[in-house]
Design an enzyme around this catalytic site. Sequence first.
Site, PDB file in Angstrom:
ATOM      1  CB  THR A  69     -14.841   9.135 -10.076  1.00 20.53           C
ATOM      2  OG1 THR A  69     -15.755   9.337 -11.165  1.00 20.53           O
ATOM      3  CG2 THR A  69     -15.727   8.459  -8.790  1.00 20.53           C
ATOM      4  CE  LYS A  73     -11.855  12.352 -12.378  1.00 18.52           C
ATOM      5  NZ  LYS A  73     -12.324  12.481 -13.738  1.00 18.52           N
ATOM      6  CG  ASP A 110      -9.642  11.241 -16.345  1.00 17.34           C
ATOM      7  OD1 ASP A 110      -9.953  10.098 -16.507  1.00 17.34           O
ATOM      8  OD2 ASP A 110     -10.051  11.972 -15.465  1.00 17.34           O
ATOM      9  N   GLY A 135     -18.100  21.252 -18.739  1.00 17.97           N
ATOM     10  CA  GLY A 135     -18.370  21.022 -17.434  1.00 17.97           C
ATOM     11  C   GLY A 135     -17.033  20.441 -16.910  1.00 17.97           C
ATOM     12  NE  ARG A 158     -27.858  23.693 -22.577  1.00 14.46           N
ATOM     13  CZ  ARG A 158     -27.498  22.535 -23.024  1.00 14.46           C
ATOM     14  NH1 ARG A 158     -26.519  21.903 -22.194  1.00 14.46           N
ATOM     15  NH2 ARG A 158     -28.335  21.763 -23.476  1.00 14.46           N
ATOM     16  CB  ALA A 161     -20.313  31.566 -15.585  1.00 19.39           C
TER      17      ALA A 161
END
Length: 280
Positions: A69, A73, A110, A135, A158, A161
């Site tokens: 986790t 990763k 995942d 993210g 937001r 980048a």
Amino acid sequence: MTPSLSPARNRAAVLGSPIAHSLSPVLHRAAYAALGLTDWSYDRFEVDEAALPAFVAGLDASWAGLSLTMPLKRAIIPLLDGISDTAASVEAVNTVVFTDDGRRLGDNTDIPGMVAALAERGVEKVESAAVLGAGATASSALAALAQVCAGPVTAYIRSAARADEMRGWGERLGVDVRIADWSAAAEALSAPLVVATTPAGTTDALAAEVPERPGTLFDVLYEPWPTALAAAWSGRGGEVVGGLDLLVHQAVLQVEQMTGRAPAPLRAMRIAGERALEAR
């Protein structure tokens, strides 16, 4: 990935930092019990990026696999002998299997876990989708949407980048990614599939904006649960897929790879996870 496994390999664990909250031991141990693997063990270890190389180097032949986790990763990749195409597509490994010939092979469960969790609720193809956030989980969400979404995916974010990053992931994964500012996030809720990848509390303000006839919400959080958005969504009659669904489906694939036993007991694992969350 179907490596040859030795019966002598019966240890596994989840690594990360922080790790105390992880439900992975509960899920994997429930699977071992249901499969009759009484000599198998699954633990958790607090390991950060700096400590990871020494930890992996110290593992002996009794180890069958590792779950990874955050923040490991990507840090694990240089320590491996190979990774699957799925893991390479998002440059993230959450599963390592140790083979009899000494190789360390990485995979990402995942992505297929997300696809399986959606399919379980009848969501196999949508014409468009929205992603809340940009993210680490968002790239896996885009990879899953590459298989599920036939049209554009709008990412509500937001920072400029992160916008460039999401566009880059879209090009790499073959997804038509469109960028929108977080200030317009309420517009996302009208999409047939909305994937919320943000930290706890981030989407709470959107709960009041859920439309009269919502589609499907996939909220990757599992604690606290339900989120304000998930509760409002369910209240409007929309389908909700939660973080525990994702966690269980990706763990099912990990158990199958590490033990060589399939199918893994999804129902037993889900029940164990639900009980563990209720006890917290």
